[in-house]
Design a protein around this motif. Sequence first.
Motif, PDB file in Angstrom:
ATOM      1  N   CYS A 279       0.912  -1.307  -0.053  1.00 57.37           N
ATOM      2  CA  CYS A 279      -0.103  -0.039  -0.004  1.00 57.37           C
ATOM      3  C   CYS A 279       1.028   1.109   0.102  1.00 57.37           C
ATOM      4  CB  CYS A 279      -0.912  -0.115   1.221  1.00 57.37           C
ATOM      5  SG  CYS A 279      -1.788   1.501   1.520  1.00 57.37           S
ATOM      6  N   THR A 280       0.813   2.158  -0.950  1.00 54.80           N
ATOM      7  CA  THR A 280       1.963   3.199  -1.281  1.00 54.80           C
ATOM      8  C   THR A 280       1.552   4.418  -0.381  1.00 54.80           C
ATOM      9  OG1 THR A 280       0.690   4.283  -2.894  1.00 54.80           O
ATOM     10  CG2 THR A 280       2.303   2.509  -3.699  1.00 54.80           C
ATOM     11  N   SER A 281       0.552   4.319   0.355  1.00 52.39           N
ATOM     12  CA  SER A 281       0.153   5.461   1.526  1.00 52.39           C
ATOM     13  C   SER A 281       1.091   5.469   2.452  1.00 52.39           C
ATOM     14  CB  SER A 281      -1.199   5.286   1.986  1.00 52.39           C
ATOM     15  OG  SER A 281      -1.651   6.386   2.681  1.00 52.39           O
ATOM     16  N   ASP A 282       1.559   6.936   3.006  1.00 54.68           N
ATOM     17  CA  ASP A 282       2.179   7.195   4.054  1.00 54.68           C
ATOM     18  C   ASP A 282       1.188   7.090   5.323  1.00 54.68           C
ATOM     19  OD1 ASP A 282       3.152   9.229   6.105  1.00 54.68           O
ATOM     20  OD2 ASP A 282       4.604   9.567   4.796  1.00 54.68           O
ATOM     21  N   PRO A 283       1.599   6.513   6.341  1.00 56.64           N
ATOM     22  CA  PRO A 283       1.110   6.535   7.688  1.00 56.64           C
ATOM     23  C   PRO A 283       0.337   7.677   8.346  1.00 56.64           C
ATOM     24  CG  PRO A 283       3.026   4.980   7.727  1.00 56.64           C
ATOM     25  CD  PRO A 283       3.211   5.925   6.621  1.00 56.64           C
ATOM     26  N   GLY A 284       0.934   9.049   7.656  1.00 57.77           N
ATOM     27  CA  GLY A 284       0.291  10.170   7.981  1.00 57.77           C
ATOM     28  C   GLY A 284      -1.087  10.262   7.714  1.00 57.77           C
ATOM     29  N   TRP A 285      -1.438   9.157   6.773  1.00 60.63           N
ATOM     30  CA  TRP A 285      -2.846   9.376   6.398  1.00 60.63           C
ATOM     31  C   TRP A 285      -3.519   8.171   6.856  1.00 60.63           C
ATOM     32  CZ3 TRP A 285      -3.675  14.092   4.259  1.00 60.63           C
ATOM     33  CH2 TRP A 285      -2.710  14.700   3.796  1.00 60.63           C
ATOM     34  N   VAL A 286      -5.039   8.118   6.695  1.00 61.60           N
ATOM     35  CA  VAL A 286      -5.475   6.840   7.176  1.00 61.60           C
ATOM     36  C   VAL A 286      -5.477   5.588   6.601  1.00 61.60           C
ATOM     37  CG1 VAL A 286      -7.817   7.202   6.140  1.00 61.60           C
ATOM     38  CG2 VAL A 286      -7.778   6.116   8.584  1.00 61.60           C
ATOM     39  N   THR A 287      -5.234   5.777   5.202  1.00 64.91           N
ATOM     40  CA  THR A 287      -5.020   4.493   4.301  1.00 64.91           C
ATOM     41  C   THR A 287      -3.657   3.894   4.880  1.00 64.91           C
ATOM     42  OG1 THR A 287      -5.940   5.668   2.493  1.00 64.91           O
ATOM     43  CG2 THR A 287      -4.638   3.939   1.964  1.00 64.91           C
ATOM     44  N   GLY A 288      -2.631   4.781   5.212  1.00 65.90           N
ATOM     45  CA  GLY A 288      -1.637   4.152   5.595  1.00 65.90           C
ATOM     46  C   GLY A 288      -1.545   3.454   6.993  1.00 65.90           C
ATOM     47  N   THR A 292      -1.279   0.195   5.272  1.00 68.62           N
ATOM     48  CA  THR A 292       0.239   0.040   5.207  1.00 68.62           C
ATOM     49  C   THR A 292       0.571  -0.911   6.618  1.00 68.62           C
ATOM     50  OG1 THR A 292       0.492   1.957   4.053  1.00 68.62           O
ATOM     51  CG2 THR A 292       2.470   1.101   5.215  1.00 68.62           C
ATOM     52  N   ILE A 293      -0.090  -0.590   7.390  1.00 69.82           N
ATOM     53  CA  ILE A 293       0.292  -1.255   8.965  1.00 69.82           C
ATOM     54  C   ILE A 293      -0.725  -2.263   9.449  1.00 69.82           C
ATOM     55  CG2 ILE A 293       1.073  -0.601  11.320  1.00 69.82           C
ATOM     56  CD1 ILE A 293       1.981   2.298  10.108  1.00 69.82           C
ATOM     57  N   TYR A 294      -1.777  -1.742  10.216  1.00 65.36           N
ATOM     58  CA  TYR A 294      -2.613  -2.548  10.870  1.00 65.36           C
ATOM     59  C   TYR A 294      -3.339  -3.736  10.285  1.00 65.36           C
ATOM     60  CZ  TYR A 294      -2.197   0.613  15.047  1.00 65.36           C
ATOM     61  OH  TYR A 294      -2.041   1.357  16.270  1.00 65.36           O
ATOM     62  N   SER A 295      -3.952  -3.449   9.247  1.00 62.81           N
ATOM     63  CA  SER A 295      -4.699  -4.474   8.461  1.00 62.81           C
ATOM     64  C   SER A 295      -3.831  -5.673   8.068  1.00 62.81           C
ATOM     65  CB  SER A 295      -5.491  -4.080   7.266  1.00 62.81           C
ATOM     66  OG  SER A 295      -6.308  -5.275   6.856  1.00 62.81           O
ATOM     67  N   PRO A 296      -2.435  -5.397   7.301  1.00 63.85           N
ATOM     68  CA  PRO A 296      -1.792  -6.550   6.964  1.00 63.85           C
ATOM     69  C   PRO A 296      -1.193  -7.204   8.054  1.00 63.85           C
ATOM     70  CG  PRO A 296      -0.715  -4.623   6.097  1.00 63.85           C
ATOM     71  CD  PRO A 296      -2.238  -4.321   6.578  1.00 63.85           C
ATOM     72  N   LEU A 297      -0.751  -6.501   9.066  1.00 65.03           N
ATOM     73  CA  LEU A 297      -0.239  -7.213  10.152  1.00 65.03           C
ATOM     74  C   LEU A 297      -1.097  -8.017  10.897  1.00 65.03           C
ATOM     75  CD1 LEU A 297       2.416  -4.384  11.389  1.00 65.03           C
ATOM     76  CD2 LEU A 297       2.751  -6.353  10.033  1.00 65.03           C
ATOM     77  N   LEU A 298      -2.464  -7.639  11.173  1.00 61.41           N
ATOM     78  CA  LEU A 298      -3.391  -8.441  11.808  1.00 61.41           C
ATOM     79  C   LEU A 298      -3.584  -9.475  11.041  1.00 61.41           C
ATOM     80  CD1 LEU A 298      -6.045  -5.638  12.741  1.00 61.41           C
ATOM     81  CD2 LEU A 298      -5.196  -7.151  14.487  1.00 61.41           C
ATOM     82  N   ASN A 299      -3.268  -9.587   9.780  1.00 58.97           N
ATOM     83  CA  ASN A 299      -3.605 -10.736   8.988  1.00 58.97           C
ATOM     84  C   ASN A 299      -2.366 -11.585   8.653  1.00 58.97           C
ATOM     85  OD1 ASN A 299      -6.506 -11.000   7.528  1.00 58.97           O
ATOM     86  ND2 ASN A 299      -6.154  -8.780   7.420  1.00 58.97           N
ATOM     87  N   GLY A 300      -1.253 -11.100   9.273  1.00 64.51           N
ATOM     88  CA  GLY A 300      -0.175 -12.122   9.268  1.00 64.51           C
ATOM     89  C   GLY A 300       0.632 -12.008   8.146  1.00 64.51           C
TER      90      GLY A 300
END
Length: 609
Positions: A279-288, A292-300
Amino acid sequence: MIKKGELYYPTEEFKKKAWVNDPKIYEEASKDPVKFWEKLAKELFWFKPWKKGFAHKPPYFKWFVGGKLNITENIFQKADKNKVALIWEPEPVNEKSKVFTYSELFKEVCRCANYLKKIGVKKGDRVGIYLPMIPEVVIAMLACARIGAVHSVVFSAFSPNALKVRLQDTGAKVLITADSYYRRGQIMNLIKNAQEGIKETKVKKVVLVRRSGENPWQKENDSCKPAVMDAEDMQFILYTSGSTGKPKGCVHTCGGYAVQALWTGKWIFDFHDKDVFWCTSDPGWVTGHTYTIYSPLLNGIATLMFEGVPDFPTPDRWAQIIEKHGVTIFYTAPTAIRMFEKYGEDIIKKHGFEKLRLLGTVGEPIDESAWLWYYKNVGKENCPIVDTWWQTETGGILITSLPGVGPFKPAFAGLPFPGVKADVKDGNLVILPPFAPGLLRGIYKNPKKYLETYWSQYGNKVYFTSDGAAINGNGLIRVIGRVDDVIKVAGHRISTGEMESAINKHPDISECAVVGIPDAIKGEAPIAFIVFKDGKSREQMKKEAVDYILRGIGPIALPKEVYLVEDLPKTRSGKIMRRILRKLFIKEELGDLSTLANPESVDKIKKLI
């Protein structure tokens, strides 16, 4: 994909492997959405189960009432410790990538969490994070979540003033920032901006990370117990542009956000064990934050983060990264796709994208031309494209066609996610109860604004999105764009009010108006009209107006053009008619000008343009 008339559908081969491949899921979810979301929530680890799924006292609502959990426990407790969690690609091509397994990432998160506790951060405290696209932004966010602190991430390209406004609103006493980062070959001095931005705030401690990887928590213990969080405790505050000058702090909660982040990622991007997601979004935005962070990591699965921009130092840098790291799912903005299209297909002919199996778009409505280019040249006519609609306020995706079900239509976002009820009233997109669990619970320290912005247009049981939309015969939703004074520049929401507020601070500017106009690459671009006092040259005045925007917001809000005018079109009550200024650019009929107090101003501006 398979094309049938104007619609596209997944192939049988894709459907077989997809988590969801039967349209009956929509029927099941709509029968009892609360029961449906509760069933999904049971897949998470809860310290204590909830007593009630959904409680609604319009316009306020709660999900998983009484339930206790921690989002980081749901990431690290069940993950394969030796699997890759995070891949970081630096901008300089001669610098090595960094790779963290789930075990390595967990230890870093715990060290950071212990350090934050050591410097006095407690459960419920707000922590400002002003970090670029480096691994420490992931570590800092998860460390806050681990100990129950509320993170508030500020986009690293925002100006010191934009940082200050957000820190003042949250009352954060700690700011985590970095010394520098790369942007198009230039080293950006972030700490200088941070030091300026903390003036006149409550920040007492600045935690400084070195881009080289040195950080203050390196020697801390690598084990930290998770804070037990109530489902309705604050997870984070993220600021979004409002239709007036001051940004709004959207409040997201622990339980609902975790459930929505997990399942929207799993079903919409069809996450499987060996996927590499970019996901190319910066974590400074909600997409990031979410994808970029929570969803892929929650899915392992493995998530990729890139420090730079997709067309530097060569126009195909993004394609090189996809090939280098074996990216299987690519999620980016229409602005980026139009930029790739502009460079032409020749530069990517050498890239086969053999591992890519799913594409996504986010941030703004995608036009048919960009959709088809993406489908043909990047997806090689094999990959489903999930065009996703959502907002900072919704926490996660609410509208898109599921990749194993379809149908897909260029320029249409698709169907509401199972368990989400969306409708179009008077051309406006609205969400009906029971609302998705990740929807914001308020605007931080501003309950009045919360009610006015989202719950006053159609009664307090209907969430108003501020987006215009239409539904076709297949039930697919097409989002047309904002209906308020917020414009989408390269997929990022910027308030024209916030821009005007920055310009109006100039002592020689008596008034101004900012409007968004269509832009071939960015989707929309801001144009500023300025009335200024005599005494300076026109060129000098334009330069200073731009400087005020850069200082007040940052380079993302840079106007495409600044016009110096004698007067702005106004009604007799003194309201500036921005609608007319915009129509001058898009060559639309101006309509009735009889309500204007100064119709002659329109002709004068027309000549300037």
